[in-house]
Design a protein around this motif. Structure first.
Motif, PDB file in Angstrom:
ATOM      1  N   THR A 104       0.851  -1.182   0.000  1.00 33.48           N
ATOM      2  CA  THR A 104       0.000   0.000   0.000  1.00 33.48           C
ATOM      3  C   THR A 104       0.887   1.231   0.000  1.00 33.48           C
ATOM      4  OG1 THR A 104      -1.973   0.982   0.978  1.00 33.48           O
ATOM      5  CG2 THR A 104      -0.248   0.302   2.506  1.00 33.48           C
ATOM      6  N   VAL A 105       0.287   2.343  -0.403  1.00 29.33           N
ATOM      7  CA  VAL A 105       0.983   3.625  -0.415  1.00 29.33           C
ATOM      8  C   VAL A 105       0.031   4.662   0.173  1.00 29.33           C
ATOM      9  CG1 VAL A 105       2.016   5.399  -1.882  1.00 29.33           C
ATOM     10  CG2 VAL A 105       2.343   2.994  -2.447  1.00 29.33           C
ATOM     11  N   TYR A 106       0.571   5.542   1.009  1.00 32.78           N
ATOM     12  CA  TYR A 106      -0.244   6.622   1.578  1.00 32.78           C
ATOM     13  C   TYR A 106       0.614   7.870   1.700  1.00 32.78           C
ATOM     14  CZ  TYR A 106       1.890   5.315   6.100  1.00 32.78           C
ATOM     15  OH  TYR A 106       2.761   5.028   7.107  1.00 32.78           O
ATOM     16  N   GLY A 107      -0.019   8.984   1.996  1.00 30.00           N
ATOM     17  CA  GLY A 107       0.688  10.250   2.088  1.00 30.00           C
ATOM     18  C   GLY A 107       0.573  10.890   3.452  1.00 30.00           C
ATOM     19  N   LEU A 108       1.548  11.713   3.777  1.00 29.36           N
ATOM     20  CA  LEU A 108       1.564  12.480   5.023  1.00 29.36           C
ATOM     21  C   LEU A 108       1.824  13.940   4.688  1.00 29.36           C
ATOM     22  CD1 LEU A 108       3.957  10.211   7.127  1.00 29.36           C
ATOM     23  CD2 LEU A 108       1.465  10.275   7.269  1.00 29.36           C
ATOM     24  N   TRP A 123      -3.091  10.899   4.361  1.00 26.31           N
ATOM     25  CA  TRP A 123      -3.912  10.776   3.162  1.00 26.31           C
ATOM     26  C   TRP A 123      -3.861   9.341   2.653  1.00 26.31           C
ATOM     27  CZ3 TRP A 123      -6.577  14.913   1.130  1.00 26.31           C
ATOM     28  CH2 TRP A 123      -6.222  16.179   1.594  1.00 26.31           C
ATOM     29  N   PHE A 124      -5.015   8.779   2.422  1.00 28.36           N
ATOM     30  CA  PHE A 124      -5.103   7.496   1.735  1.00 28.36           C
ATOM     31  C   PHE A 124      -5.704   7.804   0.364  1.00 28.36           C
ATOM     32  CE2 PHE A 124      -4.900   6.329   6.244  1.00 28.36           C
ATOM     33  CZ  PHE A 124      -3.849   5.440   6.211  1.00 28.36           C
ATOM     34  N   ALA A 156      -8.436  -2.821   3.053  1.00 27.21           N
ATOM     35  CA  ALA A 156      -7.535  -2.350   4.109  1.00 27.21           C
ATOM     36  C   ALA A 156      -8.311  -1.775   5.295  1.00 27.21           C
ATOM     37  CB  ALA A 156      -6.578  -1.304   3.558  1.00 27.21           C
ATOM     38  N   ASP A 157      -9.473  -1.194   5.037  1.00 27.29           N
ATOM     39  CA  ASP A 157     -10.266  -0.555   6.085  1.00 27.29           C
ATOM     40  C   ASP A 157     -11.176  -1.512   6.855  1.00 27.29           C
ATOM     41  OD1 ASP A 157      -9.196   1.955   5.687  1.00 27.29           O
ATOM     42  OD2 ASP A 157     -10.790   2.599   4.320  1.00 27.29           O
TER      43      ASP A 157
END
Length: 187
Positions: A104-108, A123-124, A156-157
């Protein structure tokens, strides 16, 4: 194709306990012992991870690439920090699970103040525009290097009845069990 949510829950149950009694007693549960053994196996192949990070540096030269892996979690994590000259500081984090063939990839979004980094938002999907290009590069590279599939956000959630580090039901999800209980904690 990513494994089903049922398959992933079955895997997660093998490595995370369904009660917190072991945490309260200060000893490792059988599940946590299996996670430790899994990390011992994975760390023997750490050179592959270091090579991945080096290759990522060449594919994202405008970013500072780092390692955010912590063995209390269930994934190797890389982080790509934006340059200091962008209006909003951000980072893109890529995770590859050591438990299942998923990533998975997410942002901050964060701020540096007097040597301390403070995360303002995680951020997803969907990621803000400035995070999308590095996220695509990281995701593609994780998938091709490690032979994994991106885990859909809706899977994922899914809540899981497991204790993952200090995450407790009903707040624990497959994301926490397969990747990180504290996605905002990065170096």
């Amino acid at each position: 194709m990513a494994p089903s949510s049922e398959q992933l829950l079955s895997v997660a149950r093998n490595y995370w306990p369904s009660s917190n009694e072991h945490y309260l007693e200060g000893e490792a549960s059988p599940e946590i012992e299996r996670l430790r053994e899994r990390w011992e196996q994975e760390l023997k192949k750490i050179d592959r991870w270091w090579s991945f990070l080096k290759e990522l540096e060449s594919e994202l030269p405008e970013f500072t690439i780092g390692d955010a892996t912590a063995t209390v979690n269930a994934s190797f994590r890389c982080i790509a920090y934006s340059g200091k000259d962008v209006p909003k500081r951000f980072a893109v984090v890529g995770c590859v699970s050591i438990l299942a063939p998923v990533c998975t990839v997410y942002g901050l979004e964060f701020e540096d103040f007097e040597g301390t980094r403070t995360v303002h938002r995680i951020w997803f999907d969907p990621l803000p525009a400035e995070m999308q290009s590095p996220a695509r590069v990281i995701s593609r590279k994780l998938e091709t290097t490690f032979g994994v599939s991106a885990l859909p956000r809706e899977i994922a959630d899914i809540p899981v009845p497991l204790f993952v580090e200090w995450k407790e039901p009903p707040d624990t999800t497959l994301f926490h069990a397969l990747f990180s209980s504290k996605p905002e904690r990065v170096p």
